[in-house]
Design a protein around this motif. Structure first.
Motif, PDB file in Angstrom:
ATOM      1  N   LEU A 165      -2.761  32.246  -9.604  1.00 22.40           N
ATOM      2  CA  LEU A 165      -1.791  32.169 -10.420  1.00 22.40           C
ATOM      3  C   LEU A 165      -0.515  31.639 -10.116  1.00 22.40           C
ATOM      4  O   LEU A 165      -0.079  30.445 -11.617  1.00 22.40           O
ATOM      5  CB  LEU A 165      -1.493  33.659 -10.908  1.00 22.40           C
ATOM      6  CG  LEU A 165      -1.074  34.076 -12.083  1.00 22.40           C
ATOM      7  CD1 LEU A 165      -1.754  33.113 -13.875  1.00 22.40           C
ATOM      8  CD2 LEU A 165      -0.375  35.330 -12.676  1.00 22.40           C
ATOM      9  N   ASP A 205       4.945  42.627  -2.617  1.00 30.97           N
ATOM     10  CA  ASP A 205       4.880  43.060  -4.167  1.00 30.97           C
ATOM     11  C   ASP A 205       6.494  42.775  -5.084  1.00 30.97           C
ATOM     12  O   ASP A 205       5.267  42.546  -6.011  1.00 30.97           O
ATOM     13  CB  ASP A 205       5.334  44.962  -4.088  1.00 30.97           C
ATOM     14  CG  ASP A 205       6.875  45.493  -4.329  1.00 30.97           C
ATOM     15  OD1 ASP A 205       7.316  44.214  -3.854  1.00 30.97           O
ATOM     16  OD2 ASP A 205       7.182  46.702  -4.653  1.00 30.97           O
ATOM     17  N   PHE A 207       7.656  38.477  -6.075  1.00 24.86           N
ATOM     18  CA  PHE A 207       8.126  37.634  -5.219  1.00 24.86           C
ATOM     19  C   PHE A 207       9.225  36.613  -5.609  1.00 24.86           C
ATOM     20  O   PHE A 207       9.400  36.464  -7.325  1.00 24.86           O
ATOM     21  CB  PHE A 207       6.713  36.596  -6.140  1.00 24.86           C
ATOM     22  CG  PHE A 207       7.226  35.095  -5.940  1.00 24.86           C
ATOM     23  CD1 PHE A 207       7.285  34.697  -5.028  1.00 24.86           C
ATOM     24  CD2 PHE A 207       6.872  33.784  -6.880  1.00 24.86           C
ATOM     25  CE1 PHE A 207       7.104  33.290  -4.675  1.00 24.86           C
ATOM     26  CE2 PHE A 207       7.857  32.288  -7.010  1.00 24.86           C
ATOM     27  CZ  PHE A 207       7.270  32.330  -5.542  1.00 24.86           C
TER      28      PHE A 207
ATOM     29  N   THR B  12       1.668  40.143 -15.038  1.00 26.41           N
ATOM     30  CA  THR B  12       1.851  39.441 -15.573  1.00 26.41           C
ATOM     31  C   THR B  12       1.129  39.028 -16.922  1.00 26.41           C
ATOM     32  O   THR B  12       0.412  40.373 -17.417  1.00 26.41           O
ATOM     33  CB  THR B  12       0.790  38.450 -14.195  1.00 26.41           C
ATOM     34  OG1 THR B  12      -0.462  39.227 -14.602  1.00 26.41           O
ATOM     35  CG2 THR B  12       1.262  38.483 -12.637  1.00 26.41           C
ATOM     36  N   ALA B  14      -1.056  36.804 -16.857  1.00 24.64           N
ATOM     37  CA  ALA B  14      -2.965  37.136 -17.415  1.00 24.64           C
ATOM     38  C   ALA B  14      -3.383  38.450 -16.129  1.00 24.64           C
ATOM     39  O   ALA B  14      -4.832  38.790 -16.776  1.00 24.64           O
ATOM     40  CB  ALA B  14      -2.760  35.968 -15.173  1.00 24.64           C
ATOM     41  N   LEU B 165       5.513  25.459 -15.931  1.00 25.99           N
ATOM     42  CA  LEU B 165       4.885  25.524 -14.579  1.00 25.99           C
ATOM     43  C   LEU B 165       4.539  27.615 -14.530  1.00 25.99           C
ATOM     44  O   LEU B 165       3.555  27.267 -13.886  1.00 25.99           O
ATOM     45  CB  LEU B 165       5.654  25.418 -13.812  1.00 25.99           C
ATOM     46  CG  LEU B 165       5.558  25.300 -12.406  1.00 25.99           C
ATOM     47  CD1 LEU B 165       4.436  24.726 -11.569  1.00 25.99           C
ATOM     48  CD2 LEU B 165       6.440  25.353 -11.373  1.00 25.99           C
ATOM     49  N   PHE B 166       5.258  28.669 -15.330  1.00 26.65           N
ATOM     50  CA  PHE B 166       5.404  29.615 -14.670  1.00 26.65           C
ATOM     51  C   PHE B 166       3.699  29.782 -16.166  1.00 26.65           C
ATOM     52  O   PHE B 166       3.880  31.090 -15.716  1.00 26.65           O
ATOM     53  CB  PHE B 166       5.992  30.566 -14.905  1.00 26.65           C
ATOM     54  CG  PHE B 166       6.861  30.103 -13.011  1.00 26.65           C
ATOM     55  CD1 PHE B 166       6.749  30.554 -12.705  1.00 26.65           C
ATOM     56  CD2 PHE B 166       7.473  28.970 -13.699  1.00 26.65           C
ATOM     57  CE1 PHE B 166       7.694  30.156 -11.701  1.00 26.65           C
ATOM     58  CE2 PHE B 166       9.316  28.737 -12.618  1.00 26.65           C
ATOM     59  CZ  PHE B 166       8.623  29.438 -11.721  1.00 26.65           C
ATOM     60  N   GLY B 168       0.775  31.384 -17.907  1.00 24.85           N
ATOM     61  CA  GLY B 168       0.577  32.461 -16.377  1.00 24.85           C
ATOM     62  C   GLY B 168       0.701  33.764 -16.511  1.00 24.85           C
ATOM     63  O   GLY B 168      -0.076  34.713 -16.454  1.00 24.85           O
ATOM     64  N   ALA B 169       1.819  33.758 -15.867  1.00 30.53           N
ATOM     65  CA  ALA B 169       2.115  34.609 -15.153  1.00 30.53           C
ATOM     66  C   ALA B 169       3.243  35.187 -15.874  1.00 30.53           C
ATOM     67  O   ALA B 169       3.403  36.379 -16.620  1.00 30.53           O
ATOM     68  CB  ALA B 169       3.279  34.198 -13.536  1.00 30.53           C
ATOM     69  N   GLN B 209       9.768  38.419  -9.657  1.00 31.24           N
ATOM     70  CA  GLN B 209       8.153  38.735 -10.511  1.00 31.24           C
ATOM     71  C   GLN B 209       8.090  39.892  -9.239  1.00 31.24           C
ATOM     72  O   GLN B 209       7.872  40.042  -8.321  1.00 31.24           O
ATOM     73  CB  GLN B 209       7.150  37.735 -10.215  1.00 31.24           C
ATOM     74  CG  GLN B 209       5.461  37.818 -10.145  1.00 31.24           C
ATOM     75  CD  GLN B 209       5.510  38.054 -11.574  1.00 31.24           C
ATOM     76  OE1 GLN B 209       5.155  37.524 -12.508  1.00 31.24           O
ATOM     77  NE2 GLN B 209       4.972  39.513 -11.779  1.00 31.24           N
ATOM     78  N   LEU B 211       4.538  43.259  -8.714  1.00 32.04           N
ATOM     79  CA  LEU B 211       2.998  43.047  -9.228  1.00 32.04           C
ATOM     80  C   LEU B 211       3.049  44.249  -8.214  1.00 32.04           C
ATOM     81  O   LEU B 211       3.472  44.955  -8.060  1.00 32.04           O
ATOM     82  CB  LEU B 211       2.860  42.199  -8.312  1.00 32.04           C
ATOM     83  CG  LEU B 211       2.897  40.412  -8.687  1.00 32.04           C
ATOM     84  CD1 LEU B 211       2.453  39.711  -7.102  1.00 32.04           C
ATOM     85  CD2 LEU B 211       2.101  40.382  -9.838  1.00 32.04           C
TER      86      LEU B 211
END
Lengths: 236, 236
Positions: A165, A205, A207, B12, B14, B165-166, B168-169, B209, B211
């Motif tokens: 992704l 976890d 970024f 995200t 996604a 560019l981002f 999806g996220a 970001q 997750l």
């Protein structure tokens, strides 16, 4: 503790593609975000591998020096190392290792780092030769690179895995750099065989994507016509 | 100061696409990362807009309540507000406003937030109705949504812009939520006309970001067959 679960990134792979190669972070600043990492210098000046807080700079000549605090980079990753042992592996090549890392870590949907210390054979690395402005595209700049080979070598591989992704911001999948224990050989890894080594990993976890908002060329660039995926695959 | 230049994101876009709609962050935790933001609840439970540290929850019924600390979300953005005035605008629709934001801020290659306070007309919002496990895809779940219209309404729009560019996220481009001053009307913005309002913006140099690595379903999901861009555009 929380900074040990964060992968910091300055710049994006995408900005390298059209040749936005100006150094937009200093090594002193990068090292605030980690003691371990990878990157490249301004003008695609070689390859960096940071271990234990020491930034080793593999030049296009193959020489390795410690990058000074004032060294600048258009792209780099860093994190604070706290690896967990995963396996002792023997006789695996890069594709095997990557596949085993995915299976063992069960972390394909997040960012993680891999560290392998051991004896490698048939290691092939590359380091780009620094270019000067006006910069060409990544693909053109990366044509001027040196490729180095070493058969038997003891050393450390540091790699990052990014979920697909985030391809474009990062290299989707694995991105490995290497340095020998004697600090005489290293670079961006093209291929290797691991004879025997200890494989450890560190899961993130978070970024933390830092962008060079102070760089006018970056802020004004029109990325819509850049072939980002093509440029990355051709060069990485 | 540095946290005022960071946009925090949990989850995200996604992961919503295949229906990974479990709440993986609490409101109490999200509010540690900002006093301003947007998001959706577990099971696509309505739309959230956070202003001055207060998380307004626009339910699928259109009712608006304050989300409790224990409220969980699969996806949310937050940041600490320190907006800079950009312009006072009159008689602009959404496309105009977005275009002007890009031109005035000159920030199309980084993340930023937009806040507009003023008098709006023909505001159309939506809020999804909460679904229960086993979850369907985002497109299927989002079919069960309510659409609300208000002609003349004074209120606040909070939006985020993400570089393509981002995608999806995030939602590439703009993503706006709205709440009226009387807290009776709001949601994810489908369209609006701004009669007159103060437009301010806040530029970020860092996108953090986060997750949901503790969520087994997320970590084990195979995203390779999901039509992420299609799912986002259909629903956002």
């Amino acid at each position: 503790m929380s900074n040990q679960i964060t992968l910091y990134q300055h710049g994006t792979l995408a900005l390298l593609v059209p040749g936005l190669l100006t150094g937009t972070i200093t090594m002193a600043e990068l090292l605030k975000h980690g003691d371990t990492g990878i990157g490249t210098g301004e003008g695609l000046d070689g390859e960096l591998i940071i271990l234990d807080g020491k930034p080793y700079h593999v030049h296009g000549t193959g020489d390795i020096t410690i990058a000074p605090d004032s060294f600048t980079m258009p792209f780099a990753n860093a994190h604070f190392a706290r690896y967990s042992p995963l396996a002792e592996l023997e006789n695996v090549d890069e594709a095997d290792l990557n596949q085993q890392m995915i299976s063992l870590s069960r972390a394909r949907n997040t960012f993680f780092s891999v560290e392998v210390h051991g004896v490698f054979s048939n290691v092939q690395t590359r380091a780009a030769v620094k270019s000067n402005p006006p910069y060409n595209t990544l693909a053109e700049t990366a044509e001027n690179q040196s490729v180095f080979n070493r058969d038997q070598v003891k050393g450390t591989l540091v790699g990052y895995y990014s979920p697909e992704l985030f391809e474009g911001a990062t290299v989707g999948g694995f991105h490995h750099h290497f340095i020998s224990d004697d600090h005489q050989f290293g670079g961006h890894v093209l291929s290797f065989h691991l004879d025997k080594g200890d494989v450890s990993y560190q899961l993130f976890d978070t970024f933390e994507q830092h962008l060079p908002v102070g760089n006018k060329q970056y802020m004004e660039h029109d990325f819509s016509n850049d072939d980002i995926a093509g440029g990355i695959h051709q060069s990485e």
